[in-house]
Scaffold this motif. Structure first.
Motif, PDB file in Angstrom:
ATOM      1  N   ASP A  92       0.643  -0.030   5.263  1.00 12.91           N
ATOM      2  CA  ASP A  92      -0.244  -1.118   5.691  1.00 12.91           C
ATOM      3  C   ASP A  92      -0.608  -1.019   7.167  1.00 12.91           C
ATOM      4  O   ASP A  92      -1.780  -1.146   7.528  1.00 12.91           O
ATOM      5  N   GLU A  93       0.386  -0.802   8.019  1.00 10.01           N
ATOM      6  CA  GLU A  93       0.107  -0.864   9.453  1.00 10.01           C
ATOM      7  C   GLU A  93       0.545   0.380  10.211  1.00 10.01           C
ATOM      8  O   GLU A  93       0.547   0.397  11.437  1.00 10.01           O
ATOM      9  N   ARG A 218      -1.459 -10.663   2.380  1.00  9.34           N
ATOM     10  CA  ARG A 218      -1.092 -10.680   3.798  1.00  9.34           C
ATOM     11  C   ARG A 218       0.105 -11.596   4.030  1.00  9.34           C
ATOM     12  O   ARG A 218       0.982 -11.307   4.842  1.00  9.34           O
ATOM     13  N   LEU A 221       3.225  -9.826   3.147  1.00 10.44           N
ATOM     14  CA  LEU A 221       3.576  -8.827   4.152  1.00 10.44           C
ATOM     15  C   LEU A 221       4.233  -9.459   5.375  1.00 10.44           C
ATOM     16  O   LEU A 221       5.024  -8.824   6.063  1.00 10.44           O
ATOM     17  N   ARG A 382      -2.018   4.295  -0.721  1.00  7.81           N
ATOM     18  CA  ARG A 382      -2.665   3.080  -0.221  1.00  7.81           C
ATOM     19  C   ARG A 382      -4.165   3.115  -0.463  1.00  7.81           C
ATOM     20  O   ARG A 382      -4.812   4.145  -0.264  1.00  7.81           O
ATOM     21  N   PRO A 384      -7.156   1.391   1.238  1.00 11.01           N
ATOM     22  CA  PRO A 384      -7.415   0.571   2.429  1.00 11.01           C
ATOM     23  C   PRO A 384      -8.675  -0.289   2.349  1.00 11.01           C
ATOM     24  O   PRO A 384      -8.949  -1.050   3.279  1.00 11.01           O
ATOM     25  N   LEU A 393      -2.895  -5.668   0.949  1.00 11.44           N
ATOM     26  CA  LEU A 393      -2.580  -4.258   0.777  1.00 11.44           C
ATOM     27  C   LEU A 393      -2.586  -3.941  -0.709  1.00 11.44           C
ATOM     28  O   LEU A 393      -1.908  -4.605  -1.494  1.00 11.44           O
TER      29      LEU A 393
END
Length: 424
Positions: A92-93, A218, A221, A382, A384, A393
């Motif tokens: 994710d990040e 989100r 997460l 993933r 995106p 995600l």
């Protein structure tokens, strides 16, 4: 360093020193005295060396079990510390993996190629002590085998062996011949002619890939680590277990699915019952196993049925008794060997009354009736773009698997097992 090794090195030094002294034609008194000292020490060391070997051999035997399983235990401990949330946050990040998770991912990448993040199958084991909101995680140490992942699945309970393969094709040679013995008919006669010992290769090929898609919001997460850890593991475990369990038995052998036990051309004996479910029908199948030397008795047979069959048999009492057909069945086939599934068996059809199939399996000489192969690790990729607007995600997990049957004699299919009496 082992004491025996130290003594060996000292003996080597003594021999070298003696060789130098013996080579002199006229050794001095000092050198003669040294030769005598070396001789005494060498003989003393021989006794010490034998004693050291005996002592160390006892220690090796005591530690044998631990030494043989240490690598498996170490890997199991490492898997117990694998964190799914690290994988999700890395995708994710871009967070860097660390600790055991990074070590396991690096090891998996060294054995195969993955587009996303590789996840070991053992990591899908649900762990005790993890809660949705708060609580201290207490990961359960799992054995480094695939069977533990879906321990409650119908396939595993029916005796299937789950095998993890690094890469390539895997074949299991299974004995299919019936080598016979014969007596000598006369004093000068020969015994029976030679019977060929034949095996058949049962291949597992990486031709079938299963995929699942998960959406992680989100909010999820940003929640505590335990909640995300449990959610990802639970959803992946449940979705894959259901899909793989169904494919083992009902896979179509087309459209990307492997050929399941009920569909594939495995040469399994199929017997039509075409009557209401009863212990007599299952007993006849068990008897055929025993006659074929595939089972020693009903206790070594596994039975797969629909829940509707259980409902009917438990409600059907033997005349003038309080004993049901279900009681008779479980008296002979242990309840732990009876598997009820609406996922592994197709829904009842036809009728009235409606009928379904049943499956009996047995393990012979340690050879399981079904092989289920999985390749490498789960590839988590993933997406995106799909949930970019909401900050979520989206993950796609890919797993490659295949199914084959070892010996058809270890399985039998019953068809037309009705869940009601005719005319009802």
């Amino acid at each position: 360093m082992l004491e025996s090794v130290k003594i060996q090195r000292r003996q080597s030094e003594i021999r070298q020193s003696l060789a130098e002294l013996v080579g002199k034609e006229k050794p001095s008194d000092d050198e003669t005295r040294k030769m005598g000292e070396f001789d005494v020490e060498y003989r003393s060391n021989e006794t010490r060396y034998r004693a050291a070997l005996i002592s160390e051999d006892t220690e090796r035997r005591d530690a044998k079990g631990e030494l043989e399983t240490r690598s498996d235990k170490d890997y199991a401990d490492l898997i117990g510390k694998f964190e799914m949330r690290q994988i999700a946050l890395a995708l994710d990040e871009g967070r860097q993996l660390d600790g055991p998770t990074a070590e396991i991912v690096q090891e998996l990448r060294s054995h195969g190629g993955y587009r996303g993040m590789p996840i070991p199958w053992q990591a899908l084991e649900k762990r005790a002590g993890e809660t949705i909101a708060s609580g201290v995680p207490d990961p359960k140490v799992t054995a480094p085998i695939i069977d533990r992942i879906f321990a409650d699945s119908a396939a595993v309970r029916m005796g299937a062996s789950m095998i993890n393969i690094d890469h390539g094709l895997l074949e299991y040679p299974v004995t299919t011949s019936a080598v016979a013995a014969a007596w000598q008919t006369s004093e000068t006669g020969s015994v029976g002619g030679p019977t060929a010992y034949a095996t058949t290769d049962k291949p597992l090929a990486p031709n079938n890939t299963l995929g699942i898609t998960m959406k992680v919001t989100r909010k999820a997460l940003k929640q505590t680590g335990d909640a995300l850890e449990q959610a990802v593991r639970r959803d992946m475990n449940g979705a894959m277990a259901v899909a793989m369990d169904k494919a083992v038995f009902l896979g179509a052998g087309a459209s990307g699915e492997p050929a399941g036990v009920f569909v594939g051309s495995y040469g399994i004996t199929s017997t039509a019952v075409n009557a209401a479910a009863s212990w007599a029908a299952f007993r006849a199948a068990v008897t055929r196993f025993i006659v074929a030397n595939a089972a020693a008795g009903p206790g070594s047979v596994n039975l797969l049925i629909r829940p509707e069959i259980y409902d009917f048999m438990d409600d059907t009492l033997i005349d003038m008794t309080a004993v049901s057909e279900w009681d008779r069945l479980t008296k002979n086939i242990p309840l732990s060997n009876v598997v009820m599934s609406s996922n592994a068996l197709a829904a009842p059809t036809g009728g009235p009354p409606t009928a379904s199939k049943a499956l009996l399996t047995t393990t012979v000489g340690g050879v399981p009736p079904i092989f289920v192969g999985t390749w490498g690790a789960i590839d988590l990729i993933r997406d995106p773009y799909s949930d970019a607007a909401s900050g979520g995600l989206r993950l796609t997990a890919l797993a490659t698997m295949d199914v084959t049957v070892s010996r058809p004699a270890q399985l039998e299919i019953l068809t037309g097992v009705a869940n009601a009496e005719a005319g009802s």
